[in-house]
Design an enzyme around this catalytic site. Sequence first.
Site, PDB file in Angstrom:
ATOM      1  N   CYS A  95       0.845  -1.196   0.000  1.00  0.00           N
ATOM      2  CA  CYS A  95       0.000   0.000   0.000  1.00  0.00           C
ATOM      3  C   CYS A  95       0.883   1.250   0.000  1.00  0.00           C
ATOM      4  O   CYS A  95       1.845   1.343   0.773  1.00  0.00           O
ATOM      5  CB  CYS A  95      -0.896  -0.012   1.235  1.00  0.00           C
ATOM      6  N   GLU A 125       2.244  -5.834   8.719  1.00  0.00           N
ATOM      7  CA  GLU A 125       2.706  -4.471   8.441  1.00  0.00           C
ATOM      8  C   GLU A 125       3.759  -4.040   9.442  1.00  0.00           C
ATOM      9  O   GLU A 125       4.785  -3.450   9.074  1.00  0.00           O
ATOM     10  CB  GLU A 125       1.532  -3.489   8.466  1.00  0.00           C
TER      11      GLU A 125
END
Length: 578
Positions: A95, A125
């Site tokens: 992202c 993440e």
Amino acid sequence: MKISVARNAGFCMGVQRAVEMALDASHRYPPPIYTYGPLIHNPQVLKLLDEKGISVMNEIPEKGSGTVLIRAHGVPPDTKTRLESAGYTVIDATCPRVIKVQAIIQKHAREGFASIIVGDRDHPEVIGLLGYAGSNGHVVGRLHDLDTLPAFDKAIIVAQTTQNVHFFEAVKKWAQKHHPGYKVFETICGSTEQRQNETQRLAKEVDAVIVVGGRNSGNTQRLVEIVKDAGKPVCHIETESDLDMELLRSVKHIGITAGASTPNWIIKRIYRIIEALPLENEKVWKRRLFMAQRFALATNLYIAVGAGALCYACSVLQNVRTPFPYILISSLYVLSMHTLNNLTGLREARYNNPDLAVFFETHKSKMILLALSSGAIGLFVAAGMGILPFVLLLIMTLMGLSYNLQIVPDSVPNARYRSIRDIPGSKTLLISLAWGVVTALFPILAATGTVAWATIFTFIWSVAMVFVRTAFFEVLDMQGDQIVGKNTIPILLGKKQTLALLRLILLFVFVMLFLSVVFGVLPGLALALILCPIYLAVVMAFHRRAYIRPGIRLEFLTESQFLLAGLITLIWRIGFRG
């Protein structure tokens, strides 16, 4: 029951981008194709990718071949290097907002800063972000974790992009009180913050909330926590099979929100199921009306009547004196072609409109009979009108039937398009032109054999309105179409660009109808028909503002524009005769 759906429910930008990259890779690259770890936290999407031949790689071998997609959550920098060294083609689907956090950490780590990462230690993440922090990265998952940290000479504080906004605010207050010299970066994704704030508002307005998303999705779990903190009943589900029917029947106002990794097709399925539930408690006439709407749309009878109404308006605009045979032919033709289109489009319907897919699979033989018989009756009626109407309708029917046929044989190498349906955007354009021919050109050619300026303006109006209607539905169905590899206009142009184009077309129709009356090309009826583009623009605006969600009601309202054209024409003719 009233249903409120959060505007930001479903795929966020980063997840949408990652899924699109994965689907695109399945069409562009030869196998094997992998994602390093699960692409996103949603089991339904992962199952879909597996069906597309995209499997999950958890360990990096010494040597390998094929294509590997970096998951949306990102990975430590050495992971990407190891994949490339092993011989894989690497596609980075991280992202962009996560990439921004990675860059902040990497820059400050080089300058000797410690990195305090507010997030879940085991989340992919966070693991990736720690890789950019080097040996001086620290994870804070709870407030008391802050007290265990040493006092750093210089440090930065960042947050996992899907972290709880209120928790991060508490961390910032701690830093301001105890270590005002620490640099704090606002790294929570704007979409995450909007989603959480929206869920908070939604919980205050409704009796209960359904949160849709993967069980192991961190941002989805946070939405569940927000509803619980608001003191409202919450139902966390992954698919429609998990719905608590008893809870739904006991509330008057239900809210629906979804995590950032939840696909739109699942939200649409759940909405459609709940949309039908209130019928058990509604008045009899409301129940019957809703069931009639659903049946008329599923069988294409409503759109066939709409085609007849549009043909009636087009015939009156061109002063065709006996329009009934043309109204019948246009209705039968549209009924036949749309039914055949539904029968050949069941793959995408399973995602875009599962109710329709089930209906056609259950009644497949009946729907085939309906399509063939309506087409045959239309040709029979046209034959009774003369050779020109019959030949014209026969050509249109053959063209409609050839849409899905393979025209270029497999023996021809490197052919980019082997059938008409393979041409990007062809479906919308051909449907619009077919409607324009059968509703505007066919009546005047069959009646007089001539074409005037009134015919051209009427044809443009018909084509434009059908184009906007069809492209609008394709915007709603983008995810399902992309999954099956269809290149529709919204997929080619993008959602925002397509909607802007449709609004521009409606404005053009408005101006064209007005000028056609001013210059005496069309009768005064054209001024009244300006209500049609206005009506469709209002429906689209209501959907854009989330007042109307994709479902039976939105579909019914959109298709009603054609009946509106017929009703306006009928009222105008009665008034004109009077």
